[in-house]
Design a protein around this motif. Structure first.
Motif, mmCIF file in Angstrom:
data_model
loop_
_atom_site.group_PDB
_atom_site.id
_atom_site.type_symbol
_atom_site.label_atom_id
_atom_site.label_comp_id
_atom_site.label_asym_id
_atom_site.label_seq_id
_atom_site.Cartn_x
_atom_site.Cartn_y
_atom_site.Cartn_z
ATOM 1 N N LEU A 53 1.367 -0.790 0.181
ATOM 2 C CA LEU A 53 0.075 0.067 -0.446
ATOM 3 C C LEU A 53 0.912 1.580 -0.225
ATOM 4 O O LEU A 53 1.574 1.900 0.881
ATOM 5 C CB LEU A 53 -0.823 -0.585 1.782
ATOM 6 C CG LEU A 53 -1.496 1.221 1.712
ATOM 7 C CD1 LEU A 53 -3.238 0.984 0.350
ATOM 8 C CD2 LEU A 53 -2.751 1.225 2.522
ATOM 9 N N GLY A 54 0.930 1.558 -1.184
ATOM 10 C CA GLY A 54 1.857 2.952 -0.858
ATOM 11 C C GLY A 54 3.334 2.084 -0.768
ATOM 12 O O GLY A 54 3.826 1.917 -1.506
ATOM 13 N N GLY A 55 3.772 3.130 0.601
ATOM 14 C CA GLY A 55 5.353 2.157 0.551
ATOM 15 C C GLY A 55 4.882 1.814 2.167
ATOM 16 O O GLY A 55 6.587 1.661 2.610
ATOM 17 N N PHE B 221 13.550 0.506 15.255
ATOM 18 C CA PHE B 221 13.974 -0.290 14.533
ATOM 19 C C PHE B 221 13.432 0.920 13.171
ATOM 20 O O PHE B 221 12.829 1.993 13.450
ATOM 21 C CB PHE B 221 12.334 -1.411 14.336
ATOM 22 C CG PHE B 221 12.658 -2.129 12.947
ATOM 23 C CD1 PHE B 221 13.751 -3.318 13.406
ATOM 24 C CD2 PHE B 221 11.760 -2.313 11.887
ATOM 25 C CE1 PHE B 221 14.124 -4.261 12.577
ATOM 26 C CE2 PHE B 221 12.055 -3.192 11.305
ATOM 27 C CZ PHE B 221 12.729 -4.497 10.712
ATOM 28 N N TYR B 222 13.893 0.927 11.776
ATOM 29 C CA TYR B 222 13.280 1.586 10.749
ATOM 30 C C TYR B 222 11.782 0.836 10.410
ATOM 31 O O TYR B 222 12.001 -0.009 9.646
ATOM 32 C CB TYR B 222 14.074 1.363 9.328
ATOM 33 C CG TYR B 222 15.605 1.973 9.390
ATOM 34 C CD1 TYR B 222 15.459 3.867 9.663
ATOM 35 C CD2 TYR B 222 16.209 1.552 9.937
ATOM 36 C CE1 TYR B 222 17.183 3.999 9.972
ATOM 37 C CE2 TYR B 222 17.695 1.851 10.002
ATOM 38 C CZ TYR B 222 17.942 3.675 9.796
ATOM 39 O OH TYR B 222 18.872 4.124 10.512
ATOM 40 N N LEU B 223 11.235 2.537 10.327
ATOM 41 C CA LEU B 223 9.718 2.390 9.763
ATOM 42 C C LEU B 223 9.444 3.449 8.193
ATOM 43 O O LEU B 223 9.782 3.672 8.242
ATOM 44 C CB LEU B 223 8.602 2.881 11.135
ATOM 45 C CG LEU B 223 8.782 2.787 11.968
ATOM 46 C CD1 LEU B 223 8.076 2.575 13.249
ATOM 47 C CD2 LEU B 223 8.906 0.840 12.388
ATOM 48 N N PHE C 55 6.477 -1.905 9.914
ATOM 49 C CA PHE C 55 7.860 -2.176 9.891
ATOM 50 C C PHE C 55 8.818 -2.403 8.311
ATOM 51 O O PHE C 55 7.424 -2.736 8.011
ATOM 52 C CB PHE C 55 7.527 -3.209 10.601
ATOM 53 C CG PHE C 55 7.803 -3.509 12.157
ATOM 54 C CD1 PHE C 55 8.375 -2.756 12.630
ATOM 55 C CD2 PHE C 55 6.155 -3.354 12.341
ATOM 56 C CE1 PHE C 55 7.908 -1.754 14.178
ATOM 57 C CE2 PHE C 55 5.908 -2.897 13.717
ATOM 58 C CZ PHE C 55 6.687 -2.747 14.646
ATOM 59 N N ASN C 56 9.663 -1.945 8.032
ATOM 60 C CA ASN C 56 10.424 -2.189 6.446
ATOM 61 C C ASN C 56 10.863 -3.809 6.747
ATOM 62 O O ASN C 56 12.069 -3.895 6.883
ATOM 63 C CB ASN C 56 11.734 -1.452 6.738
ATOM 64 C CG ASN C 56 12.254 -1.497 6.147
ATOM 65 O OD1 ASN C 56 11.842 -1.249 4.433
ATOM 66 N ND2 ASN C 56 13.757 -1.477 5.689
#
Length: 339
Positions: free
Chosen positions: A70-72, A236-238, A211-212
């Motif tokens: 969904l998008g990014g 964490f990278y989101l 979450f990535n």
């Protein structure tokens, strides 16, 4: 907790997987149609080789199909091997009841062989994560169980923040997801509206995740390790719908409760609460941001809703405020104050 119990009780009384039934009956040479209208469930074909299904819920994907994003935002691991069979909304909470897809199941040995064949630098760590995941079948009875009152107190605390929650039934044979829960604040951080989420769910039968998770073993190993270890906090990278990525602190709460349906089963509840840096919070919670994403997703860029929002932001003046001072039609336009 009380809402989740009510949903489970309703699902026991009647199956959530329903459809519209049309039956033709002949009476006095006339055909009459008897309709039973219930909640339709959409079935979307999925490539079986993309996701790994096993006796233990691994949430492991070998790739990340772009059409399911969904998008990014990537696809939520909860819908790798499950379809959403029911959606309930209570105030700002969204409950997604899950049902497993009927597909082949990999043994632990087969899963490990697949990972070895990937020749990834994180293969060894992934194999260790798989081993640790399967240990839950051996020691699920040794977990410290939380009382209902303690869970209710925890729910009051987490409701103040953006959070997501997964619920898993565990016994000596398998661990199976039953529900995913999130709140409106979590959608706001992702930058989506509930209409965007529901439309995407209808089209793909997939839920988005902040979450990535990009189909690599690196990110999967990180989250799997934090879960197995019961890490209370981790960075964490989101991701957001717009494709932006930022580092955030995640608080993880793991709870074990005795199942009220099966004495030989426990319920594993995992909360992930997002703590946002104050400098990022202001921009993430802007209504203009979410409105713009909504308009882009549904192609509403020229709608009255977006136009009015634009007028508010730019102090735009309608024609009725123009002052005609000359017969030839020249207008004196009020000064537009820049935003």
């Amino acid at each position: 907790m009380k809402l989740r119990k009510n949903i489970n009780q309703e699902e026991q009384k009647c199956s959530p997987v329903t459809k519209t039934i049309c039956k033709l009956k002949q009476r006095d040479t006339q055909h009459q149609i008897s309709n039973k209208v219930v909640l339709p469930i959409l079935t979307v074909p999925r490539p079986l080789s993309t996701f790994i299904k096993s006796a233990v819920e691994l949430k492991l994907s070998l790739s990340c199909p772009q059409e399911r994003c969904l998008g990014g935002l990537r696809e939520n691991p909860c819908t790798y091997n499950y379809k959403v069979c029911r959606v309930d909304q209570y105030a700002d909470l969204f409950f997604f009841s899950l049902e497993q897809y009927d597909r082949d199941q990999f043994s632990k040995q087969q899963v490990c062989q697949l990972i070895k064949n990937m020749n990834d630098q994180y293969s060894e760590q992934a194999l260790e994560c798989v081993e640790n995941r399967f240990k839950i079948l051996d020691n699920f009875k040794d977990q410290t169980l939380l009382s209902e009152n303690e869970l209710l107190e925890l729910e009051k605390i987490v409701s103040q923040y953006p959070f997501q929650c997964t619920i898993q039934n565990v016994n000596q044979l398998n661990s199976v997801l039953s529900q995913r829960i999130l709140n409106q604040k979590f959608l706001d951080v992702m930058g989506i509206t509930k209409d965007m989420m529901f439309d995407h769910l209808k089209e793909t039968q997939a839920l988005p995740t902040i979450f990535n998770l990009d189909g690599t073993l690196k990110n999967w190993c990180e989250l799997a390790k934090y879960s197995v270890e019961g890490r209370e906090y981790f960075d964490f990278y989101l991701n957001t719908y717009e494709g932006a990525q930022y580092k955030c602190k995640v608080e993880q709460k793991q709870i074990f409760k005795q199942s009220s349906l099966d004495p030989n089963q426990i319920i594993f509840i995992e909360f992930r609460i997002i703590h946002i840096d104050p400098s990022s919070m202001k921009s993430l919670y802007r209504q203009e941001r979410i409105l713009k994403n909504h308009a882009e997703y549904f192609n509403l860029k020229n709608s009255d809703l977006v136009l009015n929002q634009f007028k508010t932001q730019t102090n735009y003046l309608d024609a009725k405020n123009y002052k005609i001072t000359r017969p030839c039609g020249h207008k004196k336009i009020d000064k537009i104050i820049p935003s």
